[in-house]
Design a protein around this motif. Structure first.
Motif, short mmCIF file in Angstrom:
data_model
loop_
_atom_site.label_atom_id
_atom_site.label_comp_id
_atom_site.label_asym_id
_atom_site.label_seq_id
_atom_site.Cartn_x
_atom_site.Cartn_y
_atom_site.Cartn_z
N TYR B 60 0.83 -1.21 0.00
CA TYR B 60 0.00 0.00 0.00
C TYR B 60 0.86 1.25 0.00
O TYR B 60 0.62 2.20 -0.75
CB TYR B 60 -0.92 -0.01 1.22
CG TYR B 60 -1.97 1.07 1.19
CD1 TYR B 60 -3.10 0.91 0.39
CD2 TYR B 60 -1.83 2.23 1.93
CE1 TYR B 60 -4.06 1.89 0.32
CE2 TYR B 60 -2.80 3.22 1.87
CZ TYR B 60 -3.91 3.04 1.08
OH TYR B 60 -4.86 4.03 1.01
N PHE B 61 1.91 1.26 0.81
CA PHE B 61 2.78 2.44 0.88
C PHE B 61 3.48 2.67 -0.46
O PHE B 61 3.49 3.78 -0.99
CB PHE B 61 3.81 2.28 2.00
CG PHE B 61 4.74 3.46 2.11
CD1 PHE B 61 4.36 4.60 2.82
CD2 PHE B 61 5.99 3.45 1.51
CE1 PHE B 61 5.21 5.70 2.91
CE2 PHE B 61 6.84 4.54 1.60
CZ PHE B 61 6.44 5.67 2.31
N ARG B 63 2.81 1.59 -3.46
CA ARG B 63 1.97 1.88 -4.64
C ARG B 63 1.23 3.20 -4.48
O ARG B 63 0.73 3.74 -5.46
CB ARG B 63 0.97 0.75 -4.87
CG ARG B 63 1.67 -0.57 -5.16
CD ARG B 63 0.84 -1.50 -5.97
NE ARG B 63 -0.57 -1.43 -5.66
CZ ARG B 63 -1.51 -1.84 -6.49
NH1 ARG B 63 -1.19 -2.32 -7.66
NH2 ARG B 63 -2.77 -1.78 -6.13
N GLY B 64 1.15 3.72 -3.27
CA GLY B 64 0.38 4.93 -3.06
C GLY B 64 1.20 6.21 -3.02
O GLY B 64 0.64 7.29 -2.94
N THR B 65 2.53 6.09 -3.06
CA THR B 65 3.36 7.29 -3.03
C THR B 65 4.19 7.38 -4.30
O THR B 65 4.48 6.37 -4.93
CB THR B 65 4.31 7.27 -1.82
OG1 THR B 65 5.10 6.08 -1.87
CG2 THR B 65 3.56 7.30 -0.51
N PRO B 66 4.56 8.62 -4.70
CA PRO B 66 5.33 8.78 -5.93
C PRO B 66 6.72 8.14 -5.80
O PRO B 66 7.32 8.18 -4.73
CB PRO B 66 5.46 10.29 -6.09
CG PRO B 66 4.42 10.87 -5.21
CD PRO B 66 4.22 9.92 -4.09
N LEU B 68 9.37 9.29 -6.98
CA LEU B 68 10.36 10.34 -6.69
C LEU B 68 10.54 10.50 -5.18
O LEU B 68 11.67 10.65 -4.68
CB LEU B 68 9.90 11.66 -7.32
CG LEU B 68 10.88 12.82 -7.24
CD1 LEU B 68 12.13 12.51 -8.03
CD2 LEU B 68 10.26 14.11 -7.76
N VAL B 69 9.44 10.47 -4.43
CA VAL B 69 9.52 10.58 -2.97
C VAL B 69 10.30 9.40 -2.41
O VAL B 69 11.14 9.55 -1.52
CB VAL B 69 8.11 10.63 -2.34
CG1 VAL B 69 8.21 10.72 -0.84
CG2 VAL B 69 7.33 11.80 -2.88
N PHE B 72 14.01 9.90 -3.02
CA PHE B 72 14.57 10.93 -2.13
C PHE B 72 14.65 10.43 -0.70
O PHE B 72 15.57 10.74 0.03
CB PHE B 72 13.74 12.21 -2.21
CG PHE B 72 14.07 13.06 -3.41
CD1 PHE B 72 14.75 12.54 -4.48
CD2 PHE B 72 13.70 14.40 -3.45
CE1 PHE B 72 15.06 13.31 -5.59
CE2 PHE B 72 14.01 15.19 -4.56
CZ PHE B 72 14.69 14.63 -5.63
N LEU B 73 13.64 9.64 -0.29
CA LEU B 73 13.65 9.07 1.06
C LEU B 73 14.88 8.20 1.24
O LEU B 73 15.55 8.26 2.28
CB LEU B 73 12.40 8.23 1.29
CG LEU B 73 11.26 8.87 2.08
CD1 LEU B 73 10.11 7.90 2.20
CD2 LEU B 73 11.72 9.30 3.45
N TYR B 111 4.68 -3.50 -6.81
CA TYR B 111 3.77 -3.65 -7.95
C TYR B 111 3.74 -5.11 -8.43
O TYR B 111 2.67 -5.65 -8.72
CB TYR B 111 4.18 -2.73 -9.10
CG TYR B 111 3.81 -1.28 -8.86
CD1 TYR B 111 2.55 -0.82 -9.22
CD2 TYR B 111 4.69 -0.40 -8.28
CE1 TYR B 111 2.20 0.50 -9.01
CE2 TYR B 111 4.35 0.92 -8.05
CZ TYR B 111 3.10 1.37 -8.42
OH TYR B 111 2.74 2.67 -8.20
N LEU B 171 13.97 8.77 -13.32
CA LEU B 171 14.06 9.54 -12.07
C LEU B 171 15.43 9.42 -11.43
O LEU B 171 15.79 10.21 -10.56
CB LEU B 171 13.00 9.06 -11.07
CG LEU B 171 11.57 9.27 -11.53
CD1 LEU B 171 10.62 8.91 -10.43
CD2 LEU B 171 11.37 10.70 -11.93
#
Lengths: 232, 232
Positions: B60-61, B63-66, B68-69, B72-73, B111, B171
């Motif tokens: 869930y995490f 697939r639900g966040t970009p 790019l984030v 960077f994380l 995914y 990216l």
């Protein structure tokens, strides 16, 4: 609670920019998708060819590359087009405009396929009976075909919107002050990258969760038969 | 607008270098991603709540966040975590190449796990019951029946996921890597010919995507050989 060393409001203002970007791109992307689907199903071989080239090319190109092309190349392209019409002033393409253009072109390519499939799933008899009632093609499309297509296309479009929402983060690369960009700004002065990128990630997660909620609500609204079935 | 073909030919070797970096990133993360996705997918299909909730949250995490984030994380965020910064892991996490592969692997695993889960659940019940009736142990059943069947079913969808990964790999250029997009951006910073170089990079991406689609067609027909005979 949501203070984050005073940078909370910055993230919220960035979130607002992200939402505006996503909604604007959704609007234009749907228009492009409808035109693309109409072109793919048209009798003209030229239109079909153009639509096929469009969807094939765009679906193979990275969205980031599209954003970069439209941001750095956009003003060059526009100026060269405008100079053909005798307009020689400088035209600037800002990050928001370039972002909306790139994201709606990308969304439109995928939406074309979803809408084409939905349009093809409507039996030809629906068109024919609309014509038999004396409707013009345009009226038949908006009154009879579109409402039925809508129901079939919604799940697919909902997924595409999720993708679009996540792709908005790419526009921060060309300097749009969206959520991702503001997280970067906050990181620059606090030296706490994990905190702020995680906060941004959670906000994106919230946005995609809300988008899922809205699309499942819309799916129910678009399916009157299911509603009757439920209340009975 | 003055279009120059020369600049494309002059810098083509640099773009080709970038293309190899892009391919490396995609292939390495795809292989690692599959290895991680398999246990995740098997856990997801479990009936026990405590087994399936962890992979659910992970998927869930991611697939639900970009993406790019996520990059960077990993790249910027890891420096804030003492456990990583003060241990041998820092040698790895300070390298952008490692961080890109790490982030892409985690992303594609989420995914792919969802795709494999769908495939596992669409295996006809009778086949699993037949395996049980033959007295196969759960591990033999997974190895001989579930995974081979799931791979055949998942292939077309996994081909799409690989194309999305190819596009997502652009990216990597945001964390200073000189992949295809990164190479294009550094060339443009020197020559200021964005349209020409991005066009060339775009053509290379399209060729890569076309090769991948072709390769997957071959694998698909081979894995699903037993179905082709039926049409004869």
């Amino acid at each position: 609670m949501f203070d984050l060393q005073g940078f909370g409001h910055l993230l919220i203002s960035g979130t607002w920019v992200t939402i505006q970007l996503a909604v604007a791109s959704l609007f234009f992307g749907l228009i492009i998708g409808l035109m693309g689907a109409a072109a793919k199903l048209s009798d003209s071989r030229v239109l079909r060819g153009v639509a096929t080239v469009y969807t094939t090319l765009i679906r193979g190109l990275p969205e980031l590359l599209l954003v970069l092309i439209l941001y750095f190349g956009g003003s060059m392209l526009l100026m060269s087009i405008a100079s053909n019409f005798g307009y020689d002033e400088y035209i600037e393409v800002g990050p928001f405009a370039a972002g909306v253009a790139a994201l709606s072109i990308a969304f439109g390519a995928y939406a074309t396929e979803v809408l084409r499939a939905a349009m093809q799933a409507i039996p030809l008899g629906q068109w024919e009976s609309a014509y038999a009632m004396g409707m013009s093609p345009r009226k038949a499309f908006f009154r009879i075909i579109l409402p039925q297509m809508w129901k079939l296309a919604l799940p697919g479009l909902g997924n595409l919107f999720q993708v679009l929402l996540k792709d908005t983060a790419l526009v921060s690369v060309v300097g749009l002050s969206d959520l991702m960009f503001q997280a970067k700004v906050a990181t620059g002065s606090t030296k706490e990258p994990f905190t702020f990128y995680m906060a941004a990630a959670l906000i994106y997660l919230l946005l995609t969760a809300v988008a899922t909620l809205i699309s499942s609500r819309l799916e129910k609204l678009a399916d009157p038969a299911a509603q009757v079935g439920r209340s009975a | 607008m003055n279009w120059s073909w020369d600049v494309i030919w002059e810098y083509m070797p640099r773009l080709i270098d970038g293309m190899w970096v892009t391919l490396e990133l995609v292939i390495i993360s795809a292989i690692l991603g599959i290895l991680l996705a398999l246990p995740l997918a098997l856990m997801r299909t479990s009936r026990k709540l405590w087994v399936k909730s962890l992979p659910w949250a992970y998927i869930y995490f991611f697939r639900g966040t970009p993406l790019l984030v996520q990059i960077f994380l990993v790249y910027y965020g890891s420096s804030q975590i003492p456990l990583i910064r003060d241990s041998f892991m820092w040698e790895l996490f300070k390298e952008p190449y490692f961080c890109a592969i790490f982030a892409f692997t985690l992303n594609t695993a989420a995914y792919s796990a969802e795709l494999i889960r769908g495939a596992i659940q669409s295996i006809p019940r009778g086949e699993l019951e037949a395996a049980d009736a033959l007295g196969m142990s759960p591990t033999t059943k997974v190895r001989r029946i579930i995974l081979p069947r799931a791979f055949g079913i998942v292939m077309p969808a996994y081909g799409n996921e690989l194309i999305l990964m190819l596009k997502g790999s652009a990216l990597a250029s945001t964390i200073t890597l000189l992949d295809l997009t990164g190479a294009a951006r550094t060339i443009i910073a020197r020559t200021y010919t964005p349209l020409e170089i991005f066009l060339a990079a775009g053509v290379i991406y399209l060729l890569l995507a076309a090769c991948m689609i072709g390769a997957f067609r071959l694998i698909e027909t081979r894995l699903n050989r037993y179905q082709v005979r039926e049409h004869d």
